[in-house]
Design a protein around this motif. Structure first.
Motif, PDB file in Angstrom:
ATOM      1  N   GLN A  26      39.277  33.469  50.302  1.00  0.00           N
ATOM      2  CA  GLN A  26      38.383  32.554  49.594  1.00  0.00           C
ATOM      3  C   GLN A  26      38.352  32.852  48.095  1.00  0.00           C
ATOM      4  O   GLN A  26      38.413  31.941  47.262  1.00  0.00           O
ATOM      5  CB  GLN A  26      36.971  32.662  50.170  1.00  0.00           C
ATOM      6  CG  GLN A  26      35.982  31.689  49.516  1.00  0.00           C
ATOM      7  CD  GLN A  26      34.606  31.775  50.145  1.00  0.00           C
ATOM      8  OE1 GLN A  26      34.376  32.557  51.062  1.00  0.00           O
ATOM      9  NE2 GLN A  26      33.673  30.978  49.653  1.00  0.00           N
ATOM     10  N   ALA A  27      38.278  34.147  47.742  1.00  0.00           N
ATOM     11  CA  ALA A  27      38.256  34.512  46.327  1.00  0.00           C
ATOM     12  C   ALA A  27      39.586  34.177  45.649  1.00  0.00           C
ATOM     13  O   ALA A  27      39.609  33.771  44.482  1.00  0.00           O
ATOM     14  CB  ALA A  27      37.948  36.001  46.178  1.00  0.00           C
ATOM     15  N   THR A  28      40.689  34.322  46.386  1.00  0.00           N
ATOM     16  CA  THR A  28      41.999  33.976  45.830  1.00  0.00           C
ATOM     17  C   THR A  28      42.092  32.487  45.555  1.00  0.00           C
ATOM     18  O   THR A  28      42.642  32.058  44.531  1.00  0.00           O
ATOM     19  CB  THR A  28      43.118  34.400  46.793  1.00  0.00           C
ATOM     20  OG1 THR A  28      43.057  35.823  46.998  1.00  0.00           O
ATOM     21  CG2 THR A  28      44.483  34.037  46.242  1.00  0.00           C
ATOM     22  N   ASN A  87      36.798  41.837  54.245  1.00  0.00           N
ATOM     23  CA  ASN A  87      37.571  41.164  55.273  1.00  0.00           C
ATOM     24  C   ASN A  87      38.556  40.202  54.620  1.00  0.00           C
ATOM     25  O   ASN A  87      38.416  39.841  53.447  1.00  0.00           O
ATOM     26  CB  ASN A  87      36.667  40.424  56.268  1.00  0.00           C
ATOM     27  CG  ASN A  87      35.769  39.410  55.575  1.00  0.00           C
ATOM     28  OD1 ASN A  87      36.242  38.390  55.073  1.00  0.00           O
ATOM     29  ND2 ASN A  87      34.468  39.688  55.537  1.00  0.00           N
ATOM     30  N   MET A  88      39.543  39.784  55.382  1.00  0.00           N
ATOM     31  CA  MET A  88      40.609  38.949  54.842  1.00  0.00           C
ATOM     32  C   MET A  88      40.092  37.594  54.387  1.00  0.00           C
ATOM     33  O   MET A  88      40.548  37.054  53.364  1.00  0.00           O
ATOM     34  CB  MET A  88      41.709  38.775  55.899  1.00  0.00           C
ATOM     35  CG  MET A  88      42.884  37.943  55.419  1.00  0.00           C
ATOM     36  SD  MET A  88      43.689  38.649  53.961  1.00  0.00           S
ATOM     37  CE  MET A  88      44.554  40.027  54.716  1.00  0.00           C
ATOM     38  N   GLN A  95      37.106  38.283  40.929  1.00  0.00           N
ATOM     39  CA  GLN A  95      35.716  38.438  41.330  1.00  0.00           C
ATOM     40  C   GLN A  95      35.501  39.572  42.337  1.00  0.00           C
ATOM     41  O   GLN A  95      34.358  40.001  42.562  1.00  0.00           O
ATOM     42  CB  GLN A  95      35.184  37.132  41.916  1.00  0.00           C
ATOM     43  CG  GLN A  95      35.761  36.761  43.271  1.00  0.00           C
ATOM     44  CD  GLN A  95      35.211  35.455  43.795  1.00  0.00           C
ATOM     45  OE1 GLN A  95      35.578  34.384  43.351  1.00  0.00           O
ATOM     46  NE2 GLN A  95      34.298  35.550  44.750  1.00  0.00           N
ATOM     47  N   LEU A  96      36.572  40.100  42.928  1.00  0.00           N
ATOM     48  CA  LEU A  96      36.442  41.197  43.890  1.00  0.00           C
ATOM     49  C   LEU A  96      36.918  42.532  43.327  1.00  0.00           C
ATOM     50  O   LEU A  96      36.835  43.556  44.017  1.00  0.00           O
ATOM     51  CB  LEU A  96      37.246  40.884  45.160  1.00  0.00           C
ATOM     52  CG  LEU A  96      36.783  39.687  45.989  1.00  0.00           C
ATOM     53  CD1 LEU A  96      37.686  39.509  47.199  1.00  0.00           C
ATOM     54  CD2 LEU A  96      35.333  39.851  46.427  1.00  0.00           C
ATOM     55  N   LEU A 147      45.389  33.488  39.819  1.00  0.00           N
ATOM     56  CA  LEU A 147      46.181  33.765  41.022  1.00  0.00           C
ATOM     57  C   LEU A 147      46.748  32.489  41.622  1.00  0.00           C
ATOM     58  O   LEU A 147      47.862  32.499  42.162  1.00  0.00           O
ATOM     59  CB  LEU A 147      45.337  34.516  42.059  1.00  0.00           C
ATOM     60  CG  LEU A 147      44.957  35.962  41.717  1.00  0.00           C
ATOM     61  CD1 LEU A 147      44.393  36.665  42.937  1.00  0.00           C
ATOM     62  CD2 LEU A 147      46.152  36.733  41.162  1.00  0.00           C
ATOM     63  N   GLN A 148      46.001  31.411  41.552  1.00  0.00           N
ATOM     64  CA  GLN A 148      46.530  30.142  42.040  1.00  0.00           C
ATOM     65  C   GLN A 148      47.741  29.704  41.215  1.00  0.00           C
ATOM     66  O   GLN A 148      48.715  29.172  41.748  1.00  0.00           O
ATOM     67  CB  GLN A 148      45.439  29.071  41.999  1.00  0.00           C
ATOM     68  CG  GLN A 148      44.374  29.235  43.071  1.00  0.00           C
ATOM     69  CD  GLN A 148      44.955  29.192  44.479  1.00  0.00           C
ATOM     70  OE1 GLN A 148      45.649  28.252  44.864  1.00  0.00           O
ATOM     71  NE2 GLN A 148      44.679  30.230  45.252  1.00  0.00           N
TER      72      GLN A 148
END
Length: 347
Positions: A118-120, A112-113, A179-180, A126-127
């Motif tokens: 949250q992982a981003t 789900n988005m 992590q995903l 990525l941040q």
């Protein structure tokens, strides 16, 4: 004069030009009709501030450009920015809705988005990339492998602001945080498709640096895939020992038939790679044995003669010939080019 112009921003052979709320043409300078129409459609002011802004904008088209900007609280230049064109706002809203649709549409099944958001937010790389996309300033990307890879496609990256946070898009695909990544690959490989199909499924919706290498590693470690895939493996070549002298070991093979119905008998010395070539009308024992007898009388009798198990070498006649001449007939695997590589190179 040393002037540099941007060709993409230049307009040539124009009768009129729109600039900063004015139309410049053959008849001089006039107010932009679209701006005037916006002012006409502006609702009546409800307070003193709106009245001052309204009056300032109307005054703008009665004064010169140089006297327009005023200092302090009397700056009226922000009228149109505070009263934007409703049509432009509608276009912007449609664009944002489309980007959000792409983002939600690209979420892999069984995810789900919120999970991606949250992982981003927890992914340092990525941040950092989101920060660089917003600022447009990619500082020393080569120091970080992930950032360096993303910087090479920075023009295809965009940040999408959603209700619960931000995600990064590569064109129309979601950039998956570290992590995903393994979970996404497992979902794409759920049906145990081969490597190419798994990559195709992922490329439709997601992106992350090193995706191809991770997919290959995942598929090569998948036991069901390894069990169901026909894998062509070759045993290591068993190299023949080099003969100690010329004509100790020879190899025999045939080439043909040719259009005229003839064959070539090729006998090669494995020590010197010297070939003996004779033309034959057929490859029966009655024609092959006399030719070999002739060659042996000139060059000597070898210790070992290698050949496949085809005609005429599998006949009793050839077996008796080998026994009579005193050489050992060593049979090699038929239709296996590696065993007769010398002949392939010679042909």
């Amino acid at each position: 004069m040393n002037i540099t112009l941007n060709k993409k921003k230049c307009e040539f052979n124009q009768n009129k030009l729109e600039f900063f709320g004015y139309i410049f043409g053959e008849d001089g300078m006039s107010a932009d009709p679209k701006k005037v129409e916006t002012i006409k459609n502006t609702p009546p002011p409800k307070n003193v501030l709106e009245q001052d802004l309204n009056a300032g904008e109307c005054d703008y088209y009665h004064t010169t450009l140089t006297s327009y900007i005023k200092s302090g609280d009397s700056d009226m230049s922000d009228f149109l920015s505070r009263h934007p064109d409703t049509e432009k706002r509608k276009q912007t809203s449609v664009a944002e809705e489309y980007v959000n649709f792409l983002a939600y549409h690209d979420v892999p099944v069984a995810m789900n988005m919120n999970e991606i958001i949250q992982a981003t937010s927890q992914d340092v790389d990525l941040q950092m990339a989101i920060k660089y996309v917003k600022s447009g300033n990619w500082n020393n990307p080569s120091k970080n492998k992930i950032i360096d890879t993303l910087s090479r496609c920075k023009n295809e990256l965009s940040v999408v602001n959603l209700q619960n946070g931000e995600i990064l898009l590569h064109e129309s695909r979601i950039v998956i945080p570290r992590q995903l990544q393994d979970k996404v690959i497992s979902l794409a490989h759920e049906g145990h498709q081969e490597i190419v199909k798994t990559k195709q499924l992922l490329r439709e919706k997601v992106y992350f640096p090193g995706m191809d290498q991770l997919v290959e590693a995942k598929c090569k470690c998948c036991i069901p895939c390894l069990a169901a895939t026909n894998k062509k493996t070759q045993e290591p070549l068993q190299m023949s020992e080099m003969p100690k002298y010329a004509f100790q070991v020879v190899s025999l093979d045939f080439c043909g038939p040719f259009p005229d119905g003839k064959y070539l008998l090729v006998l090669m010395d494995e020590y010197s790679r010297f070939p003996f070539v004779e033309v034959l009308n057929s490859i029966t024992g009655n024609t092959v044995i006399p030719v070999l007898d002739k060659i042996f009388s000139e060059a000597g009798i070898p210790e070992v003669l290698k050949s496949d198990n085809g005609s005429p070498m599998n006949s009793h006649q050839f077996k008796d010939f080998a026994k009579h001449m005193g050489f050992k007939h060593k049979k090699i695997t038929p239709l296996w080019p590696q065993a007769t590589a010398e002949f392939r190179e010679f042909d």
